[in-house]
Design an enzyme around this catalytic site. Structure first.
Site, PDB file in Angstrom:
ATOM      1  N   GLU A  24       0.808  -1.099   0.116  1.00  0.00           N
ATOM      2  CA  GLU A  24       0.013  -0.134   0.038  1.00  0.00           C
ATOM      3  C   GLU A  24       0.848   1.177  -0.111  1.00  0.00           C
ATOM      4  O   GLU A  24       0.558   2.349  -0.737  1.00  0.00           O
ATOM      5  CB  GLU A  24      -1.057  -0.077   1.295  1.00  0.00           C
ATOM      6  CG  GLU A  24      -1.880   1.096   1.348  1.00  0.00           C
ATOM      7  CD  GLU A  24      -2.797   1.395   2.508  1.00  0.00           C
ATOM      8  OE1 GLU A  24      -2.609   0.232   3.313  1.00  0.00           O
ATOM      9  OE2 GLU A  24      -3.482   2.354   2.809  1.00  0.00           O
ATOM     10  N   GLU A 141     -10.037   5.698  -0.329  1.00  0.00           N
ATOM     11  CA  GLU A 141      -9.523   4.207  -0.048  1.00  0.00           C
ATOM     12  C   GLU A 141      -9.737   3.759  -1.794  1.00  0.00           C
ATOM     13  O   GLU A 141     -10.697   3.347  -2.161  1.00  0.00           O
ATOM     14  CB  GLU A 141     -10.404   3.271   0.763  1.00  0.00           C
ATOM     15  CG  GLU A 141     -10.222   3.656   2.103  1.00  0.00           C
ATOM     16  CD  GLU A 141      -9.100   3.167   2.654  1.00  0.00           C
ATOM     17  OE1 GLU A 141      -8.351   2.301   2.086  1.00  0.00           O
ATOM     18  OE2 GLU A 141      -8.771   3.078   3.967  1.00  0.00           O
TER      19      GLU A 141
HETATM   20 ZN   LIG Z   1      -4.155   2.463   4.663  1.00  0.00          ZN
END
Ligand SMILES: [Zn+2]
Length: 254
Positions: A24, A141
């Protein structure tokens, strides 16, 4: 001057979510860096700071302290999801009295318009970076790293470009950022395709023939371009060269 603080989630010893060969922290940095670069290249009246510009470890408190000390007008935190879902969602915290939902709506709409992700909706959460910031803050997100389809999309640079551009368009709309003027360029284009592989093939062919070809995605088409000039004459000369090499060249103004 509108001050935009961009926060690529995680970093350093905290990789964030991991899956399908991606971490990520790397994807959030890629997206955030493109958001910064596009805003600075294409808009006036905006200044940017980032919570990190490399693979540093930065605590959540350090992030929100930096934005608060700078007096940012807006805080954007970029993340990638995980946990067995798919698609895009964003978050605001409504406990702070700063109107945040209009920023969320603008960013959400622009990203869903440009990015081929399932729309999981606009949500609320009591996250540190949303709660402890003294300015409107939105956390995005961008797909699920543990979902094979989402991860495959996140590995594509044109997909990352569109995610970044969605964020940029939402921010520009929220703050009425003026587009840079006088930046009109004459671009020499030798093809435009709805299928990326076709554009890549033509670009490869042009490179073999000595042209500095690149593929850019705009308005639903993958465009193969070989040069951009402020001066029309220079564009015309390159277009003639491309025609002589067997390409169908047109000049587009962008
Ligand atoms: Zn995160």
């Amino acid at each position: 001057m509108v001050k935009i603080f961009i926060d690529p989630g995680h970093g350093g010893t905290d990789p964030g979510a991991i899956g399908n060969g991606l971490q990520e922290k790397n994807v959030t940095l890629q997206i955030a860096t493109r958001i910064r670069d596009i805003l600075l290249a294409e808009y006036n009246n905006v200044s940017i700071r980032m919570s990190r510009t490399g693979d540093q470890t930065v605590s959540l408190t350090e992030r929100t302290n930096a934005a608060n000390a700078w007096g940012a007008d807006f805080y954007l935190s970029v993340h990638i999801n995980s946990g067995g879902g798919t698609g895009y969602e964003d978050y605001v915290y409504l406990g702070v009295g700063v109107p945040t939902t209009i920023y969320q709506k603008n960013i959400h709409e622009q990203i869903i318009k440009l990015v081929d992700f399932f729309d999981r909706g606009m949500k609320q959460a009591n996250f540190h970076v949303l709660r402890e910031t003294n300015m409107p803050a939105v956390l995005t997100e961008n797909g699920f790293i543990d979902n094979a389809n989402d991860a495959a999309k996140l590995k594509s640079s044109s997909f990352i470009e569109n995610i970044a551009r969605g964020h940029v368009n939402g921010i520009a709309r929220s703050f009425g950022l003026p587009k840079k003027s006088g930046g009109t360029l004459y671009k020499v284009q030798i093809g435009a395709f709805s299928v990326k592989a076709n554009a890549d093939n033509l670009a490869a062919e042009a490179k073999i023939k000595g042209f500095d070809a690149y593929v850019s995605y705009k308005d639903g088409l993958y465009k193969v371009q070989i040069g951009a000039f402020a001066n029309l004459k220079n564009a015309e000369q390159l277009a003639e060269k491309a025609e002589a090499a067997g390409f169908e060249a047109i000049i587009v103004q962008e």
